[in-house]
Design an enzyme around this catalytic site. Structure first.
Site, PDB file in Angstrom:
ATOM      1  N   ASP A  95       0.937  -1.257  -0.022  1.00  0.00           N
ATOM      2  CA  ASP A  95       0.060  -0.125  -0.124  1.00  0.00           C
ATOM      3  C   ASP A  95       0.803   1.261   0.050  1.00  0.00           C
ATOM      4  O   ASP A  95       1.164   1.846   1.023  1.00  0.00           O
ATOM      5  CB  ASP A  95      -0.946  -0.098   1.337  1.00  0.00           C
ATOM      6  CG  ASP A  95      -2.138   1.070   1.160  1.00  0.00           C
ATOM      7  OD1 ASP A  95      -2.009   1.747   0.146  1.00  0.00           O
ATOM      8  OD2 ASP A  95      -3.049   0.980   2.084  1.00  0.00           O
ATOM      9  N   ALA A  96       1.357   1.675  -0.935  1.00  0.00           N
ATOM     10  CA  ALA A  96       2.501   2.611  -1.583  1.00  0.00           C
ATOM     11  C   ALA A  96       1.769   3.946  -1.946  1.00  0.00           C
ATOM     12  O   ALA A  96       2.166   5.032  -1.839  1.00  0.00           O
ATOM     13  CB  ALA A  96       3.572   2.370  -2.206  1.00  0.00           C
ATOM     14  N   LYS A  97       0.644   3.753  -2.720  1.00  0.00           N
ATOM     15  CA  LYS A  97      -0.141   4.712  -3.368  1.00  0.00           C
ATOM     16  C   LYS A  97       0.782   5.683  -4.180  1.00  0.00           C
ATOM     17  O   LYS A  97       0.520   6.859  -4.098  1.00  0.00           O
ATOM     18  CB  LYS A  97      -0.997   5.562  -2.506  1.00  0.00           C
ATOM     19  CG  LYS A  97      -1.881   4.832  -1.756  1.00  0.00           C
ATOM     20  CD  LYS A  97      -2.667   5.689  -0.581  1.00  0.00           C
ATOM     21  CE  LYS A  97      -3.923   4.902  -0.080  1.00  0.00           C
ATOM     22  NZ  LYS A  97      -3.603   3.952   0.909  1.00  0.00           N
ATOM     23  N   ARG A  98       1.684   4.994  -4.983  1.00  0.00           N
ATOM     24  CA  ARG A  98       2.646   5.904  -5.726  1.00  0.00           C
ATOM     25  C   ARG A  98       2.010   6.474  -6.958  1.00  0.00           C
ATOM     26  O   ARG A  98       0.909   5.707  -7.534  1.00  0.00           O
ATOM     27  CB  ARG A  98       3.869   4.990  -5.957  1.00  0.00           C
ATOM     28  CG  ARG A  98       4.786   4.299  -5.065  1.00  0.00           C
ATOM     29  CD  ARG A  98       5.219   5.433  -4.222  1.00  0.00           C
ATOM     30  NE  ARG A  98       6.031   5.122  -3.107  1.00  0.00           N
ATOM     31  CZ  ARG A  98       6.119   5.181  -1.832  1.00  0.00           C
ATOM     32  NH1 ARG A  98       5.385   5.815  -1.339  1.00  0.00           N
ATOM     33  NH2 ARG A  98       7.030   4.514  -1.252  1.00  0.00           N
TER      34      ARG A  98
END
Length: 274
Positions: A95-98
Site C-alpha cells: 500500500d504505497a499509493k505511488r
C-alpha cells in the site's frame, strides 16, 4: 506462462475467502500492544501478525508509510514481512499509493513489482491523478509478471470527493473515467488492473465491466460492515476484496487472538457475500 493477476486473485479467493488484512503498525497500535514506537517494536508487531494471518487470508496489505517512518531499519522489517507472507501463500499488496511520470514511475514500479527488488510484492496501490496513462510503466510491468496495480478510484476520505466526483467534458465523473480506463485495459488483457473503492459510502460507479479485483478498504473500525458490502457492491462482489486493519490488529498482542479475529471477520464477509 505466469497467470495474470486477476486469475491469481480468483484462485486465492477460492482457497481463503475474500478478506484482505492491512498491517498498519501505527503508534497507537504499538502502544496498545505494549511495544515501543521504534523499528524493534514494528518488527515484533509485524512478525506476530505475519505468523497469525499469513496462512489464513487471501491478501495482506502492509501500509508502507508506517515502515518508512523508521528509516532503513523499518524498511528492512517490511522486506522480511513481504518474503514471509508470500512464502505462506498470501498475496501481498504494497500500500504505497505511488503516482508519478516517466522514469520516476518506472522506478516505483521496479521497487514493488520486479523480482529483482527486495520489496517485490504481488501488487501495489497507485494514484492516477497525474493521469491514468502515467501509470503505464507499472501496468506494463504488472502485465509481464502476473502482478497487479490497484488504482485509486473512489476513496473513502471526504477530501477526495471534490476531485473524484467532478464531471468531465464527456459527462462522466473523474472516478468513472478511471474505472473505464481500467476496464478497457483488462478487456485487452492481461487483467492486471484493480481498483480501490472505499466501502464506507455509496460510490456511484458502474463497476460491472471492470474485469479485475476491487480492493474495498473501510471494513470494521472505519464503519463499514459485512452486510454493507453486499449492498454497496451489489452485482460486483465476485472479486471484491474487503480490507480491514484495526478490527483484526487490535486483538493482539496474542497471536492466536489475531488469528481468531481474522477468521471471524473472513467468515462474516463470506456469509454476507453468498
Amino acid at each position: 506462462m505466469t497467470a495474470d493477476f486477476t486469475t491469481r486473485v480468483r484462485a486465492v479467493i477460492g482457497e481463503r475467502g475474500r478478506l484482505c488484512v492491512g498491517i498498519d503498525p501505527h503508534p497507537a497500535l504499538l502502544e496498545g500492544w505494549g511495544l515501543d514506537d521504534d523499528a524493534d517494536g514494528v518488527r515484533a508487531f509485524t512478525e506476530t501478525v505475519v505468523e497469525a494471518i499469513g496462512h489464513r487470508v487471501a491478501l495482506v496489505k502492509p501500509q508502507v508509510a508506517f515502515y518508512e517512518r523508521h528509516g532503513s531499519a523499518g524498511v528492512a522489517v517490511l522486506e522480511d514481512a513481504i518474503v514471509a507472507l508470500r512464502a505462506a501463500g498470501a498475496l501481498v499488496v504494497a500500500d504505497a499509493k505511488r503516482g508519478d511520470i516517466g522514469t520516476t514511475m518506472a522506478a516505483y514500479a521496479h521497487t514493488w513489482l520486479n523480482d529483482a527488488s527486495p520489496l517485490c510484492s504481488d501488487a501495489m496501490t497507485a494514484s492516477p491523478y497525474l493521469g491514468v496513462g502515467a501509470l503505464e510503466p507499472a501496468v506494463s510491468l504488472a502485465d509481464e509478471t502476473g502482478r497487479g496495480v490497484f488504482v485509486l478510484a473512489r476513496t473513502s476520505n471526504s477530501e477526495g470527493a471534490t476531485l473524484q466526483t467532478a464531471v468531465t467534458a464527456d459527462g462522466r465523473t473523474v472516478a468513472q473515467a478511471v474505472v473505464d480506463d481500467a476496464a478497457a485495459h483488462n478487456a485487452r488483457g492481461p487483467a492486471a488492473v484493480g481498483l480501490v473503492v472505499g466501502a464506507t459510502r455509496e460510490h456511484g460507479l458502474d463497476l460491472h465491466a471492470l474485469g479485475g479485483p476491487i480492493l474495498a478498504p473501510g471494513l470494521g473500525a472505519q464503519g463499514a460492515t459485512a452486510p454493507d458490502l453486499a449492498r454497496v457492491f451489489a452485482g460486483t462482489t465476485e472479486l471484491l476484496l474487503p480490507s480491514a486493519s484495526r478490527q483484526v490488529l487490535a486483538a493482539g498482542p496474542d497471536r492466536s487472538a489475531v488469528a481468531a479475529a481474522a477468521d471471524a471477520l473472513r467468515d462474516e464477509v463470506e456469509s454476507a457475500l453468498r
